[in-house]
Write a protein that holds these residues in place. Structure first.
Motif, PDB file in Angstrom:
ATOM      1  N   GLY A 131       0.747  -1.089  -0.041  1.00  0.00           N
ATOM      2  CA  GLY A 131       0.063  -0.010   0.246  1.00  0.00           C
ATOM      3  C   GLY A 131       0.624   1.109  -0.056  1.00  0.00           C
ATOM      4  N   GLU A 132       1.912   1.250   0.634  1.00  0.00           N
ATOM      5  CA  GLU A 132       2.769   2.435   0.885  1.00  0.00           C
ATOM      6  C   GLU A 132       3.355   2.675  -0.547  1.00  0.00           C
ATOM      7  OE1 GLU A 132       5.597   1.855   3.946  1.00  0.00           O
ATOM      8  OE2 GLU A 132       4.244   0.596   4.883  1.00  0.00           O
ATOM      9  N   THR A 133       3.898   1.743  -1.534  1.00  0.00           N
ATOM     10  CA  THR A 133       4.316   1.992  -2.731  1.00  0.00           C
ATOM     11  C   THR A 133       3.393   2.205  -3.721  1.00  0.00           C
ATOM     12  OG1 THR A 133       4.381  -0.483  -2.966  1.00  0.00           O
ATOM     13  CG2 THR A 133       6.555   0.547  -2.481  1.00  0.00           C
ATOM     14  N   ARG A 134       2.086   1.568  -3.299  1.00  0.00           N
ATOM     15  CA  ARG A 134       0.988   2.112  -4.242  1.00  0.00           C
ATOM     16  C   ARG A 134       0.757   3.589  -4.203  1.00  0.00           C
ATOM     17  NH1 ARG A 134      -1.599  -2.183  -6.282  1.00  0.00           N
ATOM     18  NH2 ARG A 134      -1.365  -3.314  -4.332  1.00  0.00           N
ATOM     19  N   PHE A 135       0.685   4.102  -3.053  1.00  0.00           N
ATOM     20  CA  PHE A 135       0.401   5.557  -2.586  1.00  0.00           C
ATOM     21  C   PHE A 135       1.491   6.363  -3.357  1.00  0.00           C
ATOM     22  CE2 PHE A 135       1.728   9.176  -0.367  1.00  0.00           C
ATOM     23  CZ  PHE A 135       0.393   9.728  -0.131  1.00  0.00           C
ATOM     24  N   LEU A 136       2.664   5.855  -3.059  1.00  0.00           N
ATOM     25  CA  LEU A 136       3.698   6.751  -4.086  1.00  0.00           C
ATOM     26  C   LEU A 136       3.601   6.969  -5.305  1.00  0.00           C
ATOM     27  CD1 LEU A 136       6.783   5.710  -1.697  1.00  0.00           C
ATOM     28  CD2 LEU A 136       5.709   8.075  -1.604  1.00  0.00           C
ATOM     29  N   ARG A 137       3.363   5.552  -6.019  1.00  0.00           N
ATOM     30  CA  ARG A 137       3.165   5.699  -7.380  1.00  0.00           C
ATOM     31  C   ARG A 137       2.000   6.473  -7.855  1.00  0.00           C
ATOM     32  NH1 ARG A 137       2.262  -0.177 -10.362  1.00  0.00           N
ATOM     33  NH2 ARG A 137       0.305  -0.143  -9.392  1.00  0.00           N
ATOM     34  N   ALA A 138       0.803   6.400  -7.234  1.00  0.00           N
ATOM     35  CA  ALA A 138      -0.363   7.029  -7.362  1.00  0.00           C
ATOM     36  C   ALA A 138       0.047   8.598  -7.550  1.00  0.00           C
ATOM     37  CB  ALA A 138      -1.513   6.774  -6.683  1.00  0.00           C
ATOM     38  N   TYR A 139       0.644   8.981  -6.511  1.00  0.00           N
ATOM     39  CA  TYR A 139       1.132  10.335  -6.138  1.00  0.00           C
ATOM     40  C   TYR A 139       1.938  10.986  -7.392  1.00  0.00           C
ATOM     41  CZ  TYR A 139       2.633  14.582  -4.103  1.00  0.00           C
ATOM     42  OH  TYR A 139       3.096  16.236  -3.901  1.00  0.00           O
ATOM     43  N   TYR A 140       2.748  10.112  -7.849  1.00  0.00           N
ATOM     44  CA  TYR A 140       3.846  10.479  -9.042  1.00  0.00           C
ATOM     45  C   TYR A 140       2.869  10.749 -10.119  1.00  0.00           C
ATOM     46  CZ  TYR A 140       7.787   9.641  -5.671  1.00  0.00           C
ATOM     47  OH  TYR A 140       8.664   9.694  -4.801  1.00  0.00           O
ATOM     48  N   TYR A 141       2.159   9.876 -10.354  1.00  0.00           N
ATOM     49  CA  TYR A 141       1.063   9.994 -11.552  1.00  0.00           C
ATOM     50  C   TYR A 141       0.229  11.119 -11.253  1.00  0.00           C
ATOM     51  CZ  TYR A 141       2.296   5.869 -14.095  1.00  0.00           C
ATOM     52  OH  TYR A 141       3.006   5.031 -15.091  1.00  0.00           O
ATOM     53  N   PHE A 142      -0.220  11.505  -9.965  1.00  0.00           N
ATOM     54  CA  PHE A 142      -0.965  12.538 -10.062  1.00  0.00           C
ATOM     55  C   PHE A 142      -0.312  13.935 -10.324  1.00  0.00           C
ATOM     56  CE2 PHE A 142      -3.182  15.465  -6.626  1.00  0.00           C
ATOM     57  CZ  PHE A 142      -4.302  15.827  -7.398  1.00  0.00           C
ATOM     58  N   LEU A 143       1.195  14.126  -9.913  1.00  0.00           N
ATOM     59  CA  LEU A 143       2.016  15.029 -10.337  1.00  0.00           C
ATOM     60  C   LEU A 143       2.006  15.296 -11.856  1.00  0.00           C
ATOM     61  CD1 LEU A 143       4.718  15.004  -7.915  1.00  0.00           C
ATOM     62  CD2 LEU A 143       2.708  16.546  -7.855  1.00  0.00           C
ATOM     63  N   LEU A 144       2.278  14.102 -12.363  1.00  0.00           N
ATOM     64  CA  LEU A 144       2.312  14.080 -13.960  1.00  0.00           C
ATOM     65  C   LEU A 144       1.045  14.459 -14.671  1.00  0.00           C
ATOM     66  CD1 LEU A 144       4.355  10.677 -14.483  1.00  0.00           C
ATOM     67  CD2 LEU A 144       5.214  12.834 -15.161  1.00  0.00           C
ATOM     68  N   SER A 147       0.384  18.036 -14.505  1.00  0.00           N
ATOM     69  CA  SER A 147       1.437  18.952 -15.034  1.00  0.00           C
ATOM     70  C   SER A 147       1.419  18.731 -16.861  1.00  0.00           C
ATOM     71  CB  SER A 147       2.864  18.530 -14.947  1.00  0.00           C
ATOM     72  OG  SER A 147       2.982  18.668 -13.332  1.00  0.00           O
ATOM     73  N   PHE A 148       1.265  17.484 -17.302  1.00  0.00           N
ATOM     74  CA  PHE A 148       1.561  17.466 -18.682  1.00  0.00           C
ATOM     75  C   PHE A 148       0.108  16.630 -19.343  1.00  0.00           C
ATOM     76  CE2 PHE A 148       5.453  16.519 -16.679  1.00  0.00           C
ATOM     77  CZ  PHE A 148       6.018  17.455 -17.274  1.00  0.00           C
ATOM     78  N   GLY A 149      -1.007  16.635 -18.767  1.00  0.00           N
ATOM     79  CA  GLY A 149      -2.159  15.904 -19.254  1.00  0.00           C
ATOM     80  C   GLY A 149      -2.224  14.622 -19.632  1.00  0.00           C
ATOM     81  N   ASP A 150      -2.379  14.069 -20.794  1.00  0.00           N
ATOM     82  CA  ASP A 150      -2.120  12.670 -21.164  1.00  0.00           C
ATOM     83  C   ASP A 150      -0.840  12.484 -21.058  1.00  0.00           C
ATOM     84  OD1 ASP A 150      -4.916  13.035 -21.754  1.00  0.00           O
ATOM     85  OD2 ASP A 150      -4.419  13.078 -24.163  1.00  0.00           O
ATOM     86  N   VAL A 151      -0.618  11.331 -20.151  1.00  0.00           N
ATOM     87  CA  VAL A 151       0.628  10.805 -20.172  1.00  0.00           C
ATOM     88  C   VAL A 151       0.869   9.142 -20.257  1.00  0.00           C
ATOM     89  CG1 VAL A 151       1.618  12.809 -18.423  1.00  0.00           C
ATOM     90  CG2 VAL A 151       0.503  10.478 -17.557  1.00  0.00           C
ATOM     91  N   THR A 152       1.999   8.783 -20.382  1.00  0.00           N
ATOM     92  CA  THR A 152       2.101   7.287 -20.347  1.00  0.00           C
ATOM     93  C   THR A 152       1.784   6.537 -19.087  1.00  0.00           C
ATOM     94  OG1 THR A 152       3.620   7.455 -22.160  1.00  0.00           O
ATOM     95  CG2 THR A 152       3.591   5.242 -21.050  1.00  0.00           C
TER      96      THR A 152
END
Length: 536
Positions: A131-144, A147-152
């Motif tokens: 859950g901790e790493t899932r939270f971090l990954r989701a947060y990084y995608y939230f920043l992406l 910032s950039f709209g559609d992202v990979t």
């Protein structure tokens, strides 16, 4: 000692440049991942490395987070014009490229940790670590996606080159972020044994923010604002704001109960570097080993920010250092015995009572120069104005300290709830959440004067309140972009941005999103579309 998460050796998950290279893993050590990460000890080290990526994302000077807004303008040649004024913002802007690359590198670390979570031996904390790493990954995608709209969207560990990626529609990225955070909410505990790990309230805070942000998009769901309000209230969990604002960012008070999640630093982990650069850009110019800090006038507070605090609002003095001691760090290390070079009074009462202020400590204040609030504070060339102090770090020979960076804290949870309630039409609840924030901010004896009425609640008031509460904490660009007020408020308050034409890009599109970096597009062997304002 706190902050054990970042004192472990950082794993060699370093990635090269290039779009596909952002997601390639290298392992130059002799130990194989297959043998090491499948043991509880090895997997814990991998998760610690996943946390350490926060320092990579947040380490640079925070131009990406704070430049080009209504709160700060560029006042130094080192401040990138591309981010402070938008006109020269291009796919080649280095800060944007670095941000994009670092986020994808960090996501690959999270993908690796989640991959091995299904292979490692069972141990009691495994579910939480997922859950901790899932939270971090989701947060990084939230920043992406902001910032950039559609992202990979890449969710698997990649261990071989990929030559082409597709951009995932932003609507699907938001759905992924929310789904991941919902899963993380089930996996992480209410409290952790080790300070700094993700807990349920941090996940609730970020879910509230994700729902709130999606609600403004044209693909937002009808229930997004109510979901945001609900999760924000769950993050609040009935906790009031009891810590004086002046103590919230105190050098010895980082582990306070209002911090829901932070990027952590401690003396032991800074011996060989690794500190962030969030203390440096707010100025004024302060240099030299004697001072114990290094500051430049790069992101200068606007007149709006300096004057946004009312007569009885303590958050000004909690945000800005209204004295300049000699040395600067004397204010932290020995305030009662360090000479005060400059005093910056800003309220009518403070200005009228300067002599009373001197008399309170004549040994350190009798020779102090007094510079009351006026236009000199926000002049672009000024080198004498109150320093933003929230993230000051000390670099003395015998004291080394870098302040934690608060990603989620209770004061913002209240303001997220207020914004969500306002947008769904529940003005009573919005006013109550705002007044909880303002009640804590009030000078002693002036609570009633600082509270607002329901009739005063609108989006501009909420944005003003966020400015007073959260200045310099890295939320402002995202907040203005989310609410659709980036252009309007920067033109109104930022002296470097005077017209909408400064946001005008190619194809008649405005530079609201950041450009996809040139390196990502040029190294992709297929067609990787650019955002419209930067496309040829």
């Amino acid at each position: 000692m706190k902050k054990i998460l970042y004192t472990a050796a950082i794993l060699t998950l370093m990635l090269n440049t290039g779009c596909s290279d952002y997601l390639e893993e290298e392992n130059p050590s002799s130990a194989t991942a297959e043998n090491y990460y499948v043991t509880p000890g090895g997997y814990e080290t991998l998760v610690n490395s996943a946390y350490s990526t926060l320092r990579d994302v947040y380490g640079p000077t925070p131009y990406i987070f704070s430049a080009g807004t209504d709160l700060f303008f560029g006042a130094h040649q080192d401040a990138p014009l591309a981010l402070t004024t938008y006109q020269s913002l291009t796919p080649g802007t280095p800060q944007v490229g670095d941000f994009f690359q670092t986020l994808y590198e960090s996501i690959q670390v999270q993908n690796t940790a989640l991959h091995y979570a299904d292979l490692t031996e069972e141990f009691p904390e495994l579910e939480s670590r997922k859950g901790e790493t899932r939270f971090l990954r989701a947060y990084y995608y939230f920043l992406l996606v902001q910032s950039f709209g559609d992202v990979t969207l890449v969710t698997d560990m990649i261990n071989e080159p990929i030559t082409h990626f597709e951009r995932t529609p932003a609507s699907e990225v938001y759905e992924f972020i929310i789904d991941e955070l919902e899963m993380a909410l089930e996996e992480v505990p209410v409290t952790q044994n080790e300070y700094g790990r993700v807990e349920k309230r941090a996940v609730m805070h970020m879910l509230a923010k994700a729902y709130l942000t999606r609600a403004y998009e044209d693909f937002g769901q009808p229930s997004d604002f109510s979901q945001a309000a609900s999760y924000a209230d769950q993050a609040i969990n009935g906790q009031s704001l009891d810590i004086p604002f002046s103590e919230l960012f105190g050098r010895d008070n980082e582990m306070n109960e209002e911090v829901l999640f932070a990027v952590q630093y401690d003396e032991a982990s800074l011996i060989n570097g690794g500190a962030h650069n969030w203390d440096n850009p707010w100025g004024p110019l302060i240099q030299g080993a004697f001072e114990g800090v290094s500051k430049k006038n790069m992101l200068h507070p606007t007149e709006y920010l300096f004057t946004a605090f009312g007569e009885h609002d303590t958050r000004f003095e909690g945000t800005f250092l209204n004295v300049r001691t000699s040395p600067y760090v004397g204010n932290y290390l020995d305030p009662e015995n360090t000479p005060v070079e400059i005093y910056y009074p800003r309220t009518e009462e403070q200005i009228a009572n300067v002599e009373e202020w001197r008399a309170a400590n004549p040994e350190t204040r009798s020779e102090t120069t007094v510079i009351p609030i006026d236009g000199s504070w926000w002049a672009s060339t000024s080198q004498q104005y109150p320093a933003l102090q929230k993230f000051d770090r000390i670099q003395n020979g015998d004291v080394r300290f870098t302040h934690d960076l608060y990603i989620a804290r209770l004061g913002e949870s209240y303001l997220i709830a207020a914004e969500a309630y306002f947008q769904e039409g529940n003005i009573t609840q919005a006013a109550e959440r705002i007044n909880e924030v303002r009640r804590r901010a009030a000078m002693e004896g002036h609570v009633e004067e600082i509270l607002i009425t329901e009739a005063e609640v609108d989006l501009d008031l909420i944005l003003d309140e966020r400015a007073r509460e959260l200045a310099g904490e890295g939320h402002r660009w995202f907040t203005l972009k989310r609410t659709g007020r980036l252009i309007e408020r920067t033109i109104l308050y930022n002296p470097q941005i005077t017209s909408e034409s400064q946001f005008m890009g190619n194809n008649g599109a405005l530079k609201i999103l950041r450009p996809i970096p040139l390196s990502a597009i040029s190294l992709d062997e297929g067609e990787y579309p650019q955002n419209p304002a930067y496309a040829n």
